[in-house]
Design an enzyme around this catalytic site. Structure first.
Site, short mmCIF file in Angstrom:
data_model
loop_
_atom_site.label_atom_id
_atom_site.label_comp_id
_atom_site.label_asym_id
_atom_site.label_seq_id
_atom_site.Cartn_x
_atom_site.Cartn_y
_atom_site.Cartn_z
N TYR A 1 0.84 -1.21 0.00
CA TYR A 1 0.00 0.00 0.00
C TYR A 1 0.88 1.27 0.00
O TYR A 1 0.65 2.20 -0.78
CB TYR A 1 -0.90 -0.04 1.24
CG TYR A 1 -1.85 1.11 1.40
CD1 TYR A 1 -3.01 1.18 0.63
CD2 TYR A 1 -1.61 2.13 2.32
CE1 TYR A 1 -3.91 2.23 0.79
CE2 TYR A 1 -2.49 3.18 2.48
CZ TYR A 1 -3.64 3.22 1.71
OH TYR A 1 -4.52 4.27 1.86
N LYS B 1 1.19 4.30 -2.73
CA LYS B 1 0.84 5.70 -2.40
C LYS B 1 2.03 6.63 -2.59
O LYS B 1 1.87 7.78 -3.01
CB LYS B 1 0.31 5.78 -0.96
CG LYS B 1 -1.02 5.04 -0.76
CD LYS B 1 -2.10 5.60 -1.68
CE LYS B 1 -3.45 4.95 -1.51
NZ LYS B 1 -4.47 5.50 -2.40
P1 NAD Z 1 -13.33 2.75 0.93
O1 NAD Z 1 -12.95 1.32 1.07
O2 NAD Z 1 -14.47 3.29 1.72
O3 NAD Z 1 -13.57 3.12 -0.59
C1 NAD Z 1 -12.77 2.62 -1.62
C2 NAD Z 1 -13.46 2.82 -2.93
O4 NAD Z 1 -12.64 2.30 -3.98
C3 NAD Z 1 -14.81 2.09 -3.01
O5 NAD Z 1 -15.73 2.90 -3.71
C4 NAD Z 1 -14.47 0.86 -3.85
O6 NAD Z 1 -15.58 0.39 -4.57
C5 NAD Z 1 -13.42 1.44 -4.79
N1 NAD Z 1 -12.60 0.37 -5.37
C6 NAD Z 1 -11.82 -0.50 -4.72
N2 NAD Z 1 -11.27 -1.35 -5.61
C7 NAD Z 1 -11.73 -0.99 -6.84
C8 NAD Z 1 -11.54 -1.50 -8.14
N3 NAD Z 1 -10.76 -2.57 -8.39
N4 NAD Z 1 -12.18 -0.90 -9.16
C9 NAD Z 1 -12.99 0.17 -8.95
N5 NAD Z 1 -13.20 0.69 -7.73
C10 NAD Z 1 -12.58 0.11 -6.68
O7 NAD Z 1 -11.97 3.54 1.28
P2 NAD Z 1 -11.70 5.09 1.56
O8 NAD Z 1 -11.18 5.18 2.92
O9 NAD Z 1 -12.82 5.94 1.12
O10 NAD Z 1 -10.45 5.29 0.58
C11 NAD Z 1 -10.48 6.10 -0.59
C12 NAD Z 1 -9.05 6.44 -0.97
O11 NAD Z 1 -8.45 7.20 0.08
C13 NAD Z 1 -8.16 5.22 -1.18
O12 NAD Z 1 -7.29 5.45 -2.26
C14 NAD Z 1 -7.38 5.14 0.11
O13 NAD Z 1 -6.16 4.50 -0.06
C15 NAD Z 1 -7.22 6.61 0.42
N6 NAD Z 1 -6.93 6.88 1.82
C16 NAD Z 1 -7.82 6.58 2.80
C17 NAD Z 1 -7.49 6.87 4.12
C18 NAD Z 1 -8.42 6.56 5.27
O14 NAD Z 1 -8.02 6.76 6.41
N7 NAD Z 1 -9.64 6.14 5.03
C19 NAD Z 1 -6.26 7.43 4.43
C20 NAD Z 1 -5.37 7.73 3.40
C21 NAD Z 1 -5.72 7.46 2.09
#
Ligand code: NAD
Length: 245
Positions: free
Chosen positions: A152, A156
């Protein structure tokens, strides 16, 4: 953002869904992409209540033909793509000695290679229009590292380098490429953490709380706006003071 057309990947839940809603509130017509068939339709309904022309495509971002079809249909319907938010992301955590090649490859494919593919597809129309805003969702761990998340974190950190390179390639075309790096945000992704891990994280956040998807959406909307036109290759950290770039 009136009449701007924005593609948001991973828009069926969490941060992506809130970003889509936020861009719609600012006047954009939003194209939601996700691999979750029912939730993407629920999200579309929510977005259409604000921005009726918005559209959704069920697509796995690791499938080149699915992405290509989504971009084709977007261009057929709207004739333009002004904003791309590469947000779809997954985790498959394990210490490196136990990490399988399959988990390494899947995370890199969803989080990084898909961004390469989709960005390549939308660059041509953006370059033709001499306008574009690309926002890639990285993570605080992309700069700090995190044990158990080598795949991951590599994806990133890769997004940050990728964004800077593309920013340089297309700066002269009035297209900006930036990252937003969230800290710990309350979504399904962080729900999966065990209570002990959550407590340990909270104790390290100077603001003493997890962020909300809205906190991230505001940062994304700013970088996706016309007003952020002189900012490119940057990473905007949204983390309650956990890390200062
Ligand atoms: P989440 O799991 O709620 O949402 C992830 C989304 O990505 C979902 O809509 C899912 O359907 C979609 N997805 C996953 N695999 C896919 C694929 N193969 N094809 C199409 N869509 C796909 O997670 P989140 O927390 O909302 O994360 C969103 C982004 O933010 C991610 O890139 C994550 O790495 C990043 N992020 C999140 C956090 C956190 O604390 N939540 C922190 C840093 C970065």
């Amino acid at each position: 953002m009136r009449d701007r057309v924005a593609i948001v990947t991973g828009a069926s839940s969490g941060i992506g869904r809130v970003v889509a809603i936020h861009l719609a509130k600012l006047g954009a017509r939003v194209v939601l992409i996700s691999n979750e068939s029912i939730r993407i339709l629920e999200a579309l309904e929510e977005v259409r209540a604000i921005s009726p022309e918005s559209e959704a495509f069920e697509a796995d971002v690791t499938s080149f033909p699915c992405l290509e079809e989504s971009v084709k249909l977007t261009l057929e319907k709207f004739g333009r793509i002004d904003i791309l938010v590469n947000n779809a992301g997954i985790t498959r955590d394990a210490l490196l000695v136990r990490m399988s090649l399959a988990d390494w490859e899947r995370v890199l494919a969803v989080n990084l290679t898909s961004v390469f593919q989709l960005t390549r597809m939308i660059l041509k129309p953006m370059m033709k229009a001499r306008y574009g805003r690309i926002v890639n969702i990285s993570s605080v761990v992309g700069v700090t590292g995190n044990p158990g998340q080598a795949n991951y974190v590599a994806s990133k950190a890769g997004l940050v380098g990728f964004s800077k390179s593309i920013a340089l390639e297309i700066a002269s075309r009035n297209i900006t490429v930036n990252c937003v790096a969230p800290g710990f945000i309350a979504t399904a992704m962080t729900d999966a953490l065990n209570p002990k891990a959550k407590e340990a994280i909270l104790s390290r956040i100077p603001m003493g709380a997890m962020g909300s998807p809205e906190d991230v959406a505001h940062a994304v909307a700013f970088l996706a706006s016309e007003r952020a036109g002189y900012i490119t290759g940057e990473t905007l950290h949204v983390n309650g003071g956990l890390y200062m770039g």
